[in-house]
Design a protein around this motif. Sequence first.
Motif, PDB file in Angstrom:
ATOM      1  N   HIS A  81       0.825  -1.217   0.000  1.00  0.00           N
ATOM      2  CA  HIS A  81       0.000   0.000   0.000  1.00  0.00           C
ATOM      3  C   HIS A  81       0.857   1.264   0.000  1.00  0.00           C
ATOM      4  O   HIS A  81       0.469   2.290   0.553  1.00  0.00           O
ATOM      5  N   ALA A  82       2.034   1.194  -0.602  1.00  0.00           N
ATOM      6  CA  ALA A  82       2.933   2.344  -0.678  1.00  0.00           C
ATOM      7  C   ALA A  82       3.182   2.688  -2.142  1.00  0.00           C
ATOM      8  O   ALA A  82       3.407   1.803  -2.969  1.00  0.00           O
ATOM      9  N   CYS A  83       3.173   3.967  -2.452  1.00  0.00           N
ATOM     10  CA  CYS A  83       3.441   4.434  -3.817  1.00  0.00           C
ATOM     11  C   CYS A  83       4.898   4.111  -4.161  1.00  0.00           C
ATOM     12  O   CYS A  83       5.807   4.428  -3.393  1.00  0.00           O
ATOM     13  N   CYS A  86       6.822   7.740  -4.711  1.00  0.00           N
ATOM     14  CA  CYS A  86       7.112   8.694  -3.623  1.00  0.00           C
ATOM     15  C   CYS A  86       7.013   8.081  -2.228  1.00  0.00           C
ATOM     16  O   CYS A  86       7.271   8.766  -1.247  1.00  0.00           O
ATOM     17  N   ALA A  87       6.611   6.824  -2.114  1.00  0.00           N
ATOM     18  CA  ALA A  87       6.506   6.078  -0.851  1.00  0.00           C
ATOM     19  C   ALA A  87       5.359   6.534   0.046  1.00  0.00           C
ATOM     20  O   ALA A  87       5.249   6.067   1.170  1.00  0.00           O
ATOM     21  N   LYS A  88       4.479   7.416  -0.431  1.00  0.00           N
ATOM     22  CA  LYS A  88       3.293   7.774   0.357  1.00  0.00           C
ATOM     23  C   LYS A  88       2.267   6.656   0.224  1.00  0.00           C
ATOM     24  O   LYS A  88       2.453   5.713  -0.530  1.00  0.00           O
ATOM     25  N   ARG A  89       1.162   6.773   0.932  1.00  0.00           N
ATOM     26  CA  ARG A  89       0.102   5.758   0.883  1.00  0.00           C
ATOM     27  C   ARG A  89      -0.501   5.692  -0.517  1.00  0.00           C
ATOM     28  O   ARG A  89      -0.948   6.691  -1.059  1.00  0.00           O
ATOM     29  N   ASP A  91      -3.275   4.514  -3.345  1.00  0.00           N
ATOM     30  CA  ASP A  91      -4.697   4.196  -3.418  1.00  0.00           C
ATOM     31  C   ASP A  91      -5.140   3.873  -4.841  1.00  0.00           C
ATOM     32  O   ASP A  91      -6.304   3.579  -5.081  1.00  0.00           O
ATOM     33  N   CYS A 114       0.171   6.586  -5.573  1.00  0.00           N
ATOM     34  CA  CYS A 114      -0.764   7.519  -4.958  1.00  0.00           C
ATOM     35  C   CYS A 114      -1.462   8.282  -6.089  1.00  0.00           C
ATOM     36  O   CYS A 114      -0.970   8.337  -7.224  1.00  0.00           O
ATOM     37  N   ASN A 116      -1.802  11.421  -6.617  1.00  0.00           N
ATOM     38  CA  ASN A 116      -1.024  12.561  -7.090  1.00  0.00           C
ATOM     39  C   ASN A 116       0.030  12.128  -8.119  1.00  0.00           C
ATOM     40  O   ASN A 116       0.130  12.706  -9.207  1.00  0.00           O
ATOM     41  N   CYS A 117       0.809  11.103  -7.799  1.00  0.00           N
ATOM     42  CA  CYS A 117       1.847  10.625  -8.729  1.00  0.00           C
ATOM     43  C   CYS A 117       1.223  10.025  -9.983  1.00  0.00           C
ATOM     44  O   CYS A 117       1.726  10.229 -11.087  1.00  0.00           O
TER      45      CYS A 117
END
Length: 174
Positions: A81-83, A86-89, A91, A114, A116-117
């Motif tokens: 569950h990590a991008c 960028c390593a953010k959550r 989805d 994520c 955004n990415c």
Amino acid sequence: MGAALVLNATYEPLCVVPLRRAVVLVLAEKAVVVEAGAGLMHSERLAVPVPSVVRLSRFVRVPYRREVPLTRRAVLERDAHACVYCAKRADTIDHVRPRSRGGTHVWTNVVAACANCNHRKGDRLLSELGWHMPSPPTQPPATVAVVMGWATRDPAWQPYLSPGTGGAAIAPAV
């Protein structure tokens, strides 16, 4: 109520069953407890260790080797569950080589991202953006399909699910 990992007689992971079913298998002598969890399950006259991993007494032939189906949930689970950018959550999922540019919908081309990415990348290649991934995406081993969907996994299951063991490396010497 918990769950237990069921192994074939050859220590190959077969499935995950509810704890109650695992105890019934043990009491019916169709399985033996390989790893016991904390505590005991009591009946009026009997106390049974809580099974975490059970091994079937008889070999069960599996007609085919399962592949993990390529789903959004499975990709997110593979990438924790990590991008990957960028390593953010994460989805959403993203195609490393966009489908509009000939990319296919296969394990080696799909990653967790994520929103955004995923939006910033759009239909461009990583090289066009100057982005890179720490490691290329891979198809998870078939043993992961056994525990797919179980929210809580017992750490005692890990040696039996590790890729490359094939069960033989963890079977006790007789």
